[in-house]
Every structure is written in C-alpha cells, then in structure tokens.
Write an enzyme that holds these catalytic residues in place. Structure first.
Site, PDB file in Angstrom:
ATOM      1  N   HIS A 125      -0.860 -19.909  43.514  1.00 21.41           N
ATOM      2  CA  HIS A 125      -1.979 -19.525  42.640  1.00 21.41           C
ATOM      3  C   HIS A 125      -1.703 -18.188  41.944  1.00 21.41           C
ATOM      4  O   HIS A 125      -2.630 -17.474  41.566  1.00 21.41           O
ATOM      5  CB  HIS A 125      -3.305 -19.481  43.409  1.00 21.41           C
ATOM      6  CG  HIS A 125      -3.749 -20.853  43.852  1.00 21.41           C
ATOM      7  ND1 HIS A 125      -4.453 -21.699  43.035  1.00 21.41           N
ATOM      8  CD2 HIS A 125      -3.552 -21.516  45.014  1.00 21.41           C
ATOM      9  CE1 HIS A 125      -4.687 -22.840  43.685  1.00 21.41           C
ATOM     10  NE2 HIS A 125      -4.139 -22.756  44.887  1.00 21.41           N
TER      11      HIS A 125
ATOM     12  N   ASP B 258       4.925 -25.860  38.415  1.00 26.78           N
ATOM     13  CA  ASP B 258       5.432 -27.178  38.809  1.00 26.78           C
ATOM     14  C   ASP B 258       6.349 -27.763  37.736  1.00 26.78           C
ATOM     15  O   ASP B 258       7.417 -28.295  38.032  1.00 26.78           O
ATOM     16  CB  ASP B 258       4.268 -28.147  39.051  1.00 26.78           C
ATOM     17  CG  ASP B 258       3.275 -27.604  40.059  1.00 26.78           C
ATOM     18  OD1 ASP B 258       3.590 -26.596  40.724  1.00 26.78           O
ATOM     19  OD2 ASP B 258       2.175 -28.181  40.180  1.00 26.78           O
TER      20      ASP B 258
ATOM     21  N   TYR C 181      -9.805 -26.357  41.888  1.00 28.45           N
ATOM     22  CA  TYR C 181      -8.684 -25.595  41.321  1.00 28.45           C
ATOM     23  C   TYR C 181      -9.147 -24.827  40.072  1.00 28.45           C
ATOM     24  O   TYR C 181      -8.931 -23.624  39.940  1.00 28.45           O
ATOM     25  CB  TYR C 181      -7.538 -26.554  40.961  1.00 28.45           C
ATOM     26  CG  TYR C 181      -6.308 -25.878  40.417  1.00 28.45           C
ATOM     27  CD1 TYR C 181      -5.256 -25.531  41.244  1.00 28.45           C
ATOM     28  CD2 TYR C 181      -6.204 -25.559  39.051  1.00 28.45           C
ATOM     29  CE1 TYR C 181      -4.124 -24.899  40.751  1.00 28.45           C
ATOM     30  CE2 TYR C 181      -5.086 -24.925  38.548  1.00 28.45           C
ATOM     31  CZ  TYR C 181      -4.047 -24.606  39.401  1.00 28.45           C
ATOM     32  OH  TYR C 181      -2.932 -23.968  38.893  1.00 28.45           O
TER      33      TYR C 181
END
Ligand code: GLA
Length: 384
Positions: free
Chosen positions: A34, A171, A221
């Site tokens: 994060h 990612d 999220y």
C-alpha cells in the site's frame, strides 16, 4: 504451464489455425505494501506462474475470447459501449480500449487463455492477465511502439476504468519488468527502479495461501486510498509541497492529528512507516542481514493488521504460527483481506514449519492452506 496446453485448446475451440503465444507472471512482494499509490517504494518480483494466451487476428471487428480454466466464451466489440459483463472478459476489453486510447489500431482477434497463478490469492492474477494482453496487442497491432512502462500503465488504467479498483502500479510493473532471480525496488514517484539479485543462502521464500478469497476487497481498497488522500489534502494546507504521503514525515503527520479522523491518521501512520521499512530492508539485504529483513516483515504485518486493517483472522493466525515456529519473517502479502502470507524461512526449518502450519490451520479453521515455494521468474514475453 506448457504452450501445448493452451495451443491444443485454441486450435480446438477456433478454426484449427494457430496464433502467437504470450505469457505474463503474477508477483510476490518482499515488502512495501500500500505504498505504491502513496508515491513510496515497493520491492516485488515476478513469479514463475502466470497467464498464458494464444491470439490470432480474425479479420473482423470482434474479439472472440475463450477462458480455458472457466470453460467460458465471450464475444465483444472494440468500442466503449461494447464492454462485456463477464468479469474476466472486462480485463481483456479494458486492455484493448486502453491500447486504442494510446493510438494502437487494435482489430478483432480470437484468443484462448489459461493461468496457473492462483486467483484471488494476492499474487496478482489480474495484472498477469492485463500484462499478457497489453504485451500481445503491442506486438500484434502496435509495432511494439508502446514502451514497457506504458504497458504497465495500460494494465493499471484497465483496473481503474473498467474494473473499479484504484490500484497502484506495483503489480503491473512487476508483471512486465520481472527478471529471473531478481527482485526489483521501484520508486513509485520517480519510477526509477533497480534489480536486486535475490538468492538468500540458507533461506527460502514460501507463500502460505489462506484460501480466503479477497473478492470484497475492491471497495475497501479504494477506501484505504481515500484515507491517504484525505491526509495529504489536509497537510497540503500548511505544506503545499506535499504531493503524496511519501513526502510526509512523522512530525508533519503529528501536526494534523486532531484535524483528520482517527482512522485516516492510523492509515497514514502505517504508510509512512512502511515506506521507511522498504529502505531499511534494502540496506539490510545489501549486508546479507536477513534477521533484520525478517523483523521488518513482522512489523509490516502488525501495521497492516492493526493500523491499516487489511488483515483477517486467518492471516493473523498464519503469521502467529510462523512466529511460533521461529520463521525469520512473515507477513500478509498484497492488498490484504485474504490471500497469502509471505514467509522468509531458514532451510532447516522449512519442513517443520510447513507441516505445523498445515496441521494447525486445519485444526482451527477447518480449511486446508496451500503452500507455494517462490521461484522468481521473468516478465511479459512472447513464447513461440
Ligand atoms: C494490490 C494493488 C497494488 C498495491 C497492493 C498493496 O495488489 O494492485 O497496486 O497497492 O495491493 O501493496
């Protein structure tokens, strides 16, 4: 996964012709969770598992897509209003749209794909899917004119604009830039990155999959991200130079303690500490100090569980078992709310840890966790 596996299904499902085959991996992240959408550092690596797709332009304006794993077939056009409802197909559609927005003349194609990266396990199967198609469409329709960073951004924009997740770049970056045997430290503000050969003598990286799926996670999220932005907005009033939490020191954060909500404050506290932990881990790695690396991983788990609140009972339990077994480092990996813990385990402890965690997890939760040994692999590429 073997090319033949995908190819045989592609041939069978379509008109017997072959196409080009592409693959992109899922990822692990040693530390830095994060932090990407806060302009901080991350430390991921690609894995040897991912998505593989065969693609052949079909001379029409339709995409005909077959998911081998789900035995599901979807057809869609390439205009904005043609978005399919099926969630896996939206990823492919989103990538097509984002490539078109970047000037690539995407035409209709037939495609079949399969994956060996577990879905919803926090190993970024969706980024693997996006990167596979971004790389493929660039090769087939774009003369490879889109650079690798932009391909990663195509995947990220797909999440934002077609899948409702306001994710960071980690990612997709890992999936595109991965390199066998190396982790990568990425500065998500400057986008500078560095490969770190990762071969810790005497240790293994092991994932323990809680098999808790993080399906409900996208709204949570996005909420975490909002909390971070709230704190930045507040701090900007007195420190106009602040752009991300990356730019905020613990002292600056303390200045707004009574102004922001308690929850937003905790979120920001975690992020600021986590950004520092990535740097500490890099220093420790350079000195071969795996004890410190492991200790920082446990600190991350605590932060993600207590301050950022993205863990769950199962993941906390897996973390406790690792600690009890004397595992060097352990923490929840990825966005959270389910998926895996990543563990740095001394080789001599490996089999005891694995059997202990299997046994105790089943006793307490009545579910079987899964164990994956991490092998760091290459990023997006064409295979045939
Ligand atoms: C998800 C997102 C990433 C990152 C991680 C948490 O995997 O896609 O951008 O924010 O969560 O580190």
């Amino acid at each position: 996964m073997e090319i033949e596996y995908v190819r045989s299904r592609f041939i069978k499902h379509f008109d017997g012709l072959t196409g080009a085959v592409y693959t992109s991996p899922g990822r692990v992240n040693l530390i830095g969770e994060h932090t990407d959408y806060n302009g901080g550092f991350v430390f991921p690596g690609a894995v040897d598992k991912g998505i593989m797709a065969e693609i052949r332009p079909n001379g029409t304006d339709k995409v005909k897509a077959y998911s081998i794993d789900m035995k599901d077939y979807v057809e869609f056009g390439l205009n904005e209003e043609d978005a399919p409802r099926t969630s896996w197909a939206r990823y492919i559609f989103g990538v097509c749209r984002e490539m078109i927005k970047r000037g690539v003349e995407v035409k209709g194609f037939n495609t079949a794909f399969a994956g060996d990266v577990p879905l919803g396990a926090g190993m970024s199967s969706s980024a693997a899917l996006e990167s596979t198609y971004a790389f493929a469409l660039n090769d087939l329709f774009g003369d490879n004119k889109i650079d690798k960073f932009e391909l990663a951004k195509v995947g990220q924009a797909t999440e934002h604009n077609y899948c409702g997740v306001k994710c960071g770049i980690m990612d997709q970056f890992a999936s595109v830039f991965g390199k066998k045997g190396s982790l990568m430290r990425l500065d998500c503000r400057s986008m500078e990155y560095k490969y770190y050969p990762f071969n810790p003598q005497g240790y293994k990286l092991v994932l323990v999959d809680s098999v808790v799926k993080h399906e409900l996670a996208s709204s949570a999220y996005n909420k975490r991200r909002e909390s971070c932005e709230n704190v930045v907005a507040e701090l900007k009033k007195t420190h106009p130079e602040v752009e991300f939490l990356r730019d905020v020191t613990p002292e600056m954060l303390a200045e707004v303690k009574d102004v922001v909500s308690e929850e937003d404050y905790m979120r920001a506290e975690y992020v600021i500490e986590e950004i520092q932990r990535v740097l500490d881990v890099c220093d420790a790695l350079e000195q071969g100090d795996y004890e410190t690396v492991g200790q920082k991983m446990y600190e991350t788990h605590q932060g993600m569980s207590k301050l950022y609140e993205v863990s769950c009972d199962e993941l906390d339990f897996l973390n406790d078992v690792a600690f009890d077994c004397g595992v060097t480092g352990s923490r929840v990996m990825g966005g959270g709310f389910g998926g895996c813990t990543i563990n740095l385990v001394k080789e001599e402890l490996y089999s005891t840890f694995v059997s202990e965690v299997r046994k105790r997890y089943f006793e307490v939760f009545g579910k079987r966790c899964k164990i994956y040994d991490v092998v760091i692999g290459d990023g997006a590429r064409r295979l045939d």
